[in-house]
Scaffold this motif. Structure first.
Motif, mmCIF file in Angstrom:
data_model
loop_
_atom_site.group_PDB
_atom_site.id
_atom_site.type_symbol
_atom_site.label_atom_id
_atom_site.label_comp_id
_atom_site.label_asym_id
_atom_site.label_seq_id
_atom_site.Cartn_x
_atom_site.Cartn_y
_atom_site.Cartn_z
ATOM 1 N N VAL A 1 0.848 -1.201 0.000
ATOM 2 C CA VAL A 1 0.000 0.000 0.000
ATOM 3 C C VAL A 1 0.877 1.244 0.000
ATOM 4 O O VAL A 1 0.624 2.189 -0.755
ATOM 5 C CB VAL A 1 -0.963 0.000 1.208
ATOM 6 N N GLU A 2 1.913 1.243 0.811
ATOM 7 C CA GLU A 2 2.790 2.414 0.882
ATOM 8 C C GLU A 2 3.527 2.642 -0.440
ATOM 9 O O GLU A 2 3.657 3.779 -0.897
ATOM 10 C CB GLU A 2 3.795 2.265 2.026
ATOM 11 N N ALA A 3 3.965 1.569 -1.079
ATOM 12 C CA ALA A 3 4.636 1.704 -2.376
ATOM 13 C C ALA A 3 3.681 2.279 -3.420
ATOM 14 O O ALA A 3 4.044 3.185 -4.186
ATOM 15 C CB ALA A 3 5.176 0.352 -2.839
ATOM 16 N N ILE A 4 2.443 1.791 -3.453
ATOM 17 C CA ILE A 4 1.446 2.289 -4.406
ATOM 18 C C ILE A 4 1.130 3.751 -4.131
ATOM 19 O O ILE A 4 1.104 4.581 -5.041
ATOM 20 C CB ILE A 4 0.166 1.433 -4.352
ATOM 21 N N ARG A 5 0.904 4.074 -2.861
ATOM 22 C CA ARG A 5 0.567 5.454 -2.492
ATOM 23 C C ARG A 5 1.689 6.409 -2.893
ATOM 24 O O ARG A 5 1.445 7.470 -3.462
ATOM 25 C CB ARG A 5 0.289 5.562 -0.987
ATOM 26 N N THR A 6 2.918 6.012 -2.646
ATOM 27 C CA THR A 6 4.061 6.853 -2.999
ATOM 28 C C THR A 6 4.142 7.070 -4.504
ATOM 29 O O THR A 6 4.337 8.209 -4.970
ATOM 30 C CB THR A 6 5.365 6.217 -2.478
ATOM 31 N N LEU A 7 3.986 6.002 -5.280
ATOM 32 C CA LEU A 7 4.052 6.128 -6.742
ATOM 33 C C LEU A 7 2.897 6.968 -7.286
ATOM 34 O O LEU A 7 3.087 7.781 -8.197
ATOM 35 C CB LEU A 7 4.051 4.744 -7.396
ATOM 36 N N TYR B 1 3.811 10.233 -9.374
ATOM 37 C CA TYR B 1 3.552 10.213 -10.809
ATOM 38 C C TYR B 1 2.118 10.574 -11.180
ATOM 39 O O TYR B 1 1.785 10.628 -12.359
ATOM 40 C CB TYR B 1 3.879 8.826 -11.385
ATOM 41 N N LEU B 2 1.263 10.791 -10.177
ATOM 42 C CA LEU B 2 -0.142 11.141 -10.402
ATOM 43 C C LEU B 2 -0.854 10.112 -11.290
ATOM 44 O O LEU B 2 -1.741 10.439 -12.071
ATOM 45 C CB LEU B 2 -0.272 12.546 -10.999
ATOM 46 N N GLY B 3 -0.446 8.840 -11.155
ATOM 47 C CA GLY B 3 -1.106 7.758 -11.871
ATOM 48 C C GLY B 3 -0.704 7.596 -13.323
ATOM 49 O O GLY B 3 -1.236 6.739 -14.014
ATOM 50 N N VAL B 4 0.234 8.420 -13.806
ATOM 51 C CA VAL B 4 0.632 8.364 -15.217
ATOM 52 C C VAL B 4 2.145 8.196 -15.288
ATOM 53 O O VAL B 4 2.893 8.941 -14.651
ATOM 54 C CB VAL B 4 0.217 9.643 -15.970
ATOM 55 N N VAL C 1 11.606 2.711 -13.078
ATOM 56 C CA VAL C 1 10.676 2.511 -11.963
ATOM 57 C C VAL C 1 10.632 1.033 -11.579
ATOM 58 O O VAL C 1 10.682 0.682 -10.395
ATOM 59 C CB VAL C 1 9.267 3.044 -12.307
ATOM 60 N N LEU C 2 10.548 0.149 -12.587
ATOM 61 C CA LEU C 2 10.544 -1.291 -12.303
ATOM 62 C C LEU C 2 11.829 -1.716 -11.592
ATOM 63 O O LEU C 2 11.790 -2.513 -10.650
ATOM 64 C CB LEU C 2 10.366 -2.091 -13.587
ATOM 65 N N ALA C 3 12.964 -1.182 -12.028
ATOM 66 C CA ALA C 3 14.238 -1.523 -11.390
ATOM 67 C C ALA C 3 14.229 -1.093 -9.922
ATOM 68 O O ALA C 3 14.661 -1.849 -9.042
ATOM 69 C CB ALA C 3 15.398 -0.868 -12.141
ATOM 70 N N HIS D 1 -2.146 -0.990 -9.699
ATOM 71 C CA HIS D 1 -2.857 0.030 -8.921
ATOM 72 C C HIS D 1 -2.195 1.401 -8.974
ATOM 73 O O HIS D 1 -2.860 2.417 -8.776
ATOM 74 C CB HIS D 1 -3.031 -0.431 -7.478
ATOM 75 N N ALA D 2 -0.913 1.458 -9.267
ATOM 76 C CA ALA D 2 -0.248 2.754 -9.373
ATOM 77 C C ALA D 2 -0.399 3.356 -10.762
ATOM 78 O O ALA D 2 -0.567 4.569 -10.903
ATOM 79 C CB ALA D 2 1.233 2.626 -9.018
ATOM 80 N N PHE D 3 -0.364 2.493 -11.806
ATOM 81 C CA PHE D 3 -0.321 3.005 -13.172
ATOM 82 C C PHE D 3 -1.291 2.344 -14.142
ATOM 83 O O PHE D 3 -1.337 2.723 -15.313
ATOM 84 C CB PHE D 3 1.093 2.854 -13.749
#
Length: 150
Positions: free
Chosen positions: A95-101, A105-108, A117-119, A136-138
């Motif tokens: 959840v924290e990783a998703i929220r941060t991303l 990145y504002l979802g984009v 980002v994957l690395a 969930h992030a992108f």
């Protein structure tokens, strides 16, 4: 899945996203009163600490809402909570990783940003959670690909 509108000529729902609130709005409109919004379900989708709420229109004053309409409205709010906040039920680190991303990145994310980002994620997020984070992030797959479709 919510059922059909129990009173199609009398009530309607409007869904929209409020950028300033980082939240989805589900509005119950009284068509007999000229489409006035009488209830608003507010579903924050960026901050796990913010709870969904229901607001009444203070200008409209007291208004009777039939039980079947209220139930239909709340079922739609519940569905919005389920779909837009599903990621918040994952493990706290995920959840924290998703929220941060989402915040950064504002979802984009551009195609050129996917590999870095994957690395970075592979160093902090378990491989089993990578698909959830990217989705969930992108809205992308675990490999950074966009979903196929029309």
């Amino acid at each position: 899945m919510p059922g059909p509108n129990p009173r199609p000529g009398a009530y309607a729902l409007t869904f929209h996203y409020s950028l300033p609130d980082d939240a989805w709005y589900v509005e119950l409109d009284d068509l007999a009163a000229g489409g006035r919004t009488v209830l608003t379900g507010v579903v924050p989708d960026e901050d796990p600490a913010r709870e969904p709420t229901v607001r009444y229109d203070p200008v409209a004053g007291h208004q009777d809402i039939p039980y079947d309409v209220m139930r239909w409205f709340l079922e739609n709010v519940e569905e919005e909570i389920r779909t837009s906040r599903a990621w918040m039920a994952l493990r706290p680190e995920t959840v924290e990783a998703i929220r941060t991303l989402r915040e950064e990145y504002l979802g984009v994310i551009g195609d050129e940003e996917v590999a870095p980002v994957l690395a970075g994620l592979r160093g902090t997020v378990p491989e089993a959670d990578l698909a959830d984070v990217m989705h969930h992030a992108f809205g992308r797959g675990a490999d950074g690909s966009l979903p196929e479709g029309p």
